[in-house]
Scaffold this active site. Structure first.
Site, short mmCIF file in Angstrom:
data_model
loop_
_atom_site.label_atom_id
_atom_site.label_comp_id
_atom_site.label_asym_id
_atom_site.label_seq_id
_atom_site.Cartn_x
_atom_site.Cartn_y
_atom_site.Cartn_z
N ILE A 230 0.84 -1.20 0.00
CA ILE A 230 0.00 0.00 0.00
C ILE A 230 0.88 1.25 0.00
CG2 ILE A 230 -1.82 1.23 1.23
CD1 ILE A 230 -2.63 -1.50 0.04
N ALA A 231 1.99 1.16 0.70
CA ALA A 231 2.95 2.27 0.75
C ALA A 231 4.32 1.71 1.08
CB ALA A 231 2.52 3.29 1.80
N ALA A 233 8.30 3.00 2.29
CA ALA A 233 9.09 4.10 2.81
C ALA A 233 10.52 3.64 3.05
CB ALA A 233 8.46 4.63 4.10
N SER A 234 11.35 4.55 3.56
CA SER A 234 12.76 4.23 3.72
C SER A 234 13.00 3.20 4.82
CB SER A 234 13.55 5.50 4.03
OG SER A 234 13.04 6.13 5.19
N LEU A 235 12.11 3.13 5.81
CA LEU A 235 12.30 2.18 6.91
C LEU A 235 11.43 0.94 6.80
CD1 LEU A 235 12.53 4.57 10.02
CD2 LEU A 235 14.37 3.73 8.54
N VAL A 238 3.94 -1.11 3.92
CA VAL A 238 2.65 -1.41 4.52
C VAL A 238 1.82 -2.29 3.59
CG1 VAL A 238 0.50 -0.43 5.42
CG2 VAL A 238 2.67 0.76 5.80
N LYS A 253 2.58 -3.22 9.02
CA LYS A 253 3.79 -2.45 8.73
C LYS A 253 5.00 -3.35 8.96
CE LYS A 253 5.77 2.08 9.95
NZ LYS A 253 5.55 3.25 10.84
N ASP A 388 4.25 13.84 12.47
CA ASP A 388 4.30 13.79 11.01
C ASP A 388 2.89 13.69 10.42
OD1 ASP A 388 5.43 13.70 8.51
OD2 ASP A 388 5.81 11.54 8.54
#
Length: 678
Positions: A230-231, A233-235, A238, A253, A388
């Site tokens: 779904i997404a 990121a750098s870490l 999801v 996650k 955030d």
């Protein structure tokens, strides 16, 4: 095993299997913090299973004794924190009982790994070579006199360089995008578009991590899981899934494989480099460069541990418990680990889609008021706020609630910090710019002992230019732009928690502008602050209310009327949100508190102050009789504003209930005065 409570390495008087809040707040004994550590700290630990917090005091002597015992017992993690970390702890006034970061921990973790020296050397060469080439181009630009002409190109080049150097540098770039004390504004603007979005790692690798962390096959826990991320990121990344047992949809996650050693290695190199930059940093920012790296490292390792994020979610759930306007997802702690987080799936509307929000029947004004109030409650009431809140992390629910996701990046403000922030608001209202500058010192923006006189005119100029034409012309982006110039020209350091505050407010203001282009943030924020000042029973806020109502010893009747009007406006706008209208009518008592400006406690406290505080009594009598006339007309105007908000029978009942206590206190006060006269 006892939980080691707080970073000062003191054993808590209860076992670790009791569920605790992930934060403990110190209660400062004096408003102006001393430059050296006090003899003891008061701590408040909130028990998850109970209502009342547990309070206890820890002395510095006990802390040092515990450290000595830990060292003799060979507890390697209980080493004395560095000077930079101790300064951070003292500034914050907040204890972090689940701290993962310390310079010693990072160094030990990196050096004990196999091939550590070779890995450090190769990575160090890569970093120095890449950054060295970039800095050489900057030096050449300056030497030939074209440095200002190519700023946009060099800023873009820096953003691409940070992306190429990996997740640690991406995160560092995102931090720098909110640090005008470190880099200039044009570079900040370029780094603001630095996104976490990176190519996802293979699904099978992610699924293997989930199975390894849960100790069960994927199909035993989930009936289905999305085939695509779904997404990403750098870490981590999801997925969307459905729980087999309950059929509920969840978000999973998953942390990127082998990312922790990379982060630790880079943090070790960052801090090693920072030790050579302390002189420059002290001159420009008034603090060591190591302190800035420690702030960054602590926050990064917190984000890396998903069990901390699970605790953050639980804290937010507890804070907003019973609030019908805010949705916090449930977390499934039994399925969570340091590398996997499972929480409730939020099916909401992105706040960047104003058309969909309006088509859902959501009153935009009411929703924006709810959002701003929720943000201010996090900041000024709870002291735990979402760091955030970008459009991908904030949603509008179809019933009018605002929903938050992604709680890896949160920040904590101590009670002392919250009170100083409110002090700053009061000083701004009273146009006391010298005290505003002193507030900056108390919050850690300026080093203790710094001469604030050169900063006072700049603060006055910024504030007067921002609100001189009224609230309608105020917006955070213009103010922060001017403030950025101030901090870049003076030895001002923005503490990491306040850089998150600034980013949070700017991001949420941007979301508000997307939904309503003519939105005025302060026109919503001021009514909330007015309501807090008028209704919150906190003694510190009562003191601030008195400071607002008295200026140069003169009672400000008009200001009181404005506060009441603004507070009523906040209640009215909140009530326009469908989330309030959907509440069960049987909860009429709770709803009444929400739908009216509940001034019961304020009236009671005001009466007690009038009876017991001779100074306040004298001021109020002077306020009613100043200019050689009775101010009955002003008093009647105030009563007319609040008469529809006061539940007379309820107030009478509360007064009758407190009457014996008042009589007792009055007798004690009288006896004390008689004895003191003798």
């Amino acid at each position: 095993m006892n939980l080691l409570c707080v970073n000062c390495v003191t054993a808590a008087p209860f076992p670790a299997n009791q569920h605790l809040s992930s934060r403990a707040y110190t209660v400062p004994s004096r408003r102006n913090a001393p430059s050296k550590a006090p003899a003891s700290f008061d701590y408040r630990l909130r028990m998850r299973g109970g209502k009342k917090p547990l309070r206890f005091r820890v002395s510095n002597a006990a802390i040092e004794t515990r450290r000595s015992l830990a060292a003799s017992a060979g507890e390697g993690q209980l080493t004395k924190p560095s000077a930079a970390m101790e300064q951070l702890d003292f500034e914050r006034g907040v204890c972090v009982p689940f701290r993962k970061y310390s310079p010693e921990t990072v160094r030990n973790t990196v050096l004990k790994s196999r091939g550590a020296i070779v890995s450090l050397l190769s990575r160090g060469v890569e970093i120095v070579w890449s950054l060295g080439l970039y800095w050489s181009t900057l030096a050449y630009d300056y030497f030939v006199g074209r440095d200002e002409e190519v700023v946009s190109d060099r800023a873009r080049q820096l953003r691409n360089l940070l992306c190429d150097l990996g997740p640690s540098f991406i995160k560092a770039g995102q931090v720098l995008a909110n640090r005008p004390d470190i880099i200039r504004e044009d570079y900040m603007n370029e780094l603001c578009i630095l996104q976490d979005d990176v190519p996802p790692f293979p699904n099978q690798v992610a699924f293997n991590i989930i199975e390894e962390e849960m100790g069960r096959p994927l199909e035993a826990v989930f009936s289905k899981i999305s085939s695509q991320t779904i997404a990403a990121a750098s870490l981590g990344q999801v997925y969307r899934a459905t729980l087999r047992d309950s059929g509920k949809e969840v978000a999973i996650k998953v942390q990127r494989p082998q990312i922790e050693p990379i982060i630790y290695r880079d943090l070790f190199l960052f801090r090693t480099l920072a030790s050579f930059l302390n002189g420059i940093s002290l001159q420009k920012l008034g603090c060591n460069a190591e302190l800035i790296v420690d702030e960054f490292g602590e926050k990064l390792l917190e984000e890396l541990d998903y069990t901390l994020e699970a605790r953050n979610i639980e804290d937010f759930l507890l804070n907003f418990e019973g609030d019908p306007t805010v949705k916090i997802p449930l977390v499934y702690k039994e399925l969570c680990s340091s590398r996997v987080l499972v929480m409730e799936w939020i099916d909401g509307i992105r706040c960047t889609n104003p058309r969909a929000v309006k088509e859902a029947g959501i009153d935009v004004n009411g929703f924006l008021t709810v959002g701003v109030s929720a943000a201010l409650r996090q900041l000024l009431e709870f002291g735990l706020f979402h760091g955030d809140p970008h459009p991908g992390n904030v949603f509008a629910m179809r019933d009018g609630r605002i929903a938050y996701v992604d709680f890896g990046n949160v920040a904590v403000l101590s009670q002392q910090n919250k009170q100083i922030l409110i002090d700053a608001v009061v000083h701004a209202v009273n146009e006391d710019y010298v005290e505003m500058a002193n507030d900056f010192t108390r919050l850690g923006f300026l080093a203790p002992g710094t001469d604030v006189s050169p900063i006072v005119p700049a603060l006055e100029s910024i504030w007067q230019n921002s609100v001189g034409k009224g609230l309608s012309d105020f917006n955070f982006r213009s103010v922060t732009g001017k403030f950025n110039q101030l901090v870049y020209n003076y030895p001002i350091r923005i503490p990491e928690r306040f850089s998150l505050v600034i980013r949070s407010l700017l991001t949420q203001e941007g979301i508000c502008f997307t939904l309503q282009p003519d939105f005025k943030f302060l026109e919503v924020a001021y009514p909330y602050v007015a309501k807090r000042l008028l209704t919150d029973p906190n003694p510190a806020l009562r003191e601030r209310l008195i400071q607002v109502l008295f200026k140069d010893g003169v009672f400000q009747w008009k200001r009181l009327e404005n506060l009441i009007v603004l507070a009523k406006e906040n209640v009215t706008k909140m009530n326009s949100n469908p989330a309030f209208q959907a509440v069960d009518t049987q909860r009429s008592r709770e709803l009444q508190v929400s739908r009216k400006l509940d001034l019961t406690d304020t009236i009671k406290d005001g009466a007690r102050l009038f009876i017991f505080d001779e100074g306040i009594r004298r001021k109020l009598i002077l306020a009613l009789t100043e200019d050689s006339r009775l101010h009955i007309e002003e008093l009647v105007d105030v009563y007319r504003l609040v008469e529809d908000q006061i539940d007379i029978p309820s107030v009478a009942m509360e007064v009758a209930r407190d009457f014996p206590t008042v009589i007792r206190d009055l007798m004690l006060s009288w006896s004390d005065s008689v004895l003191s006269d003798r």
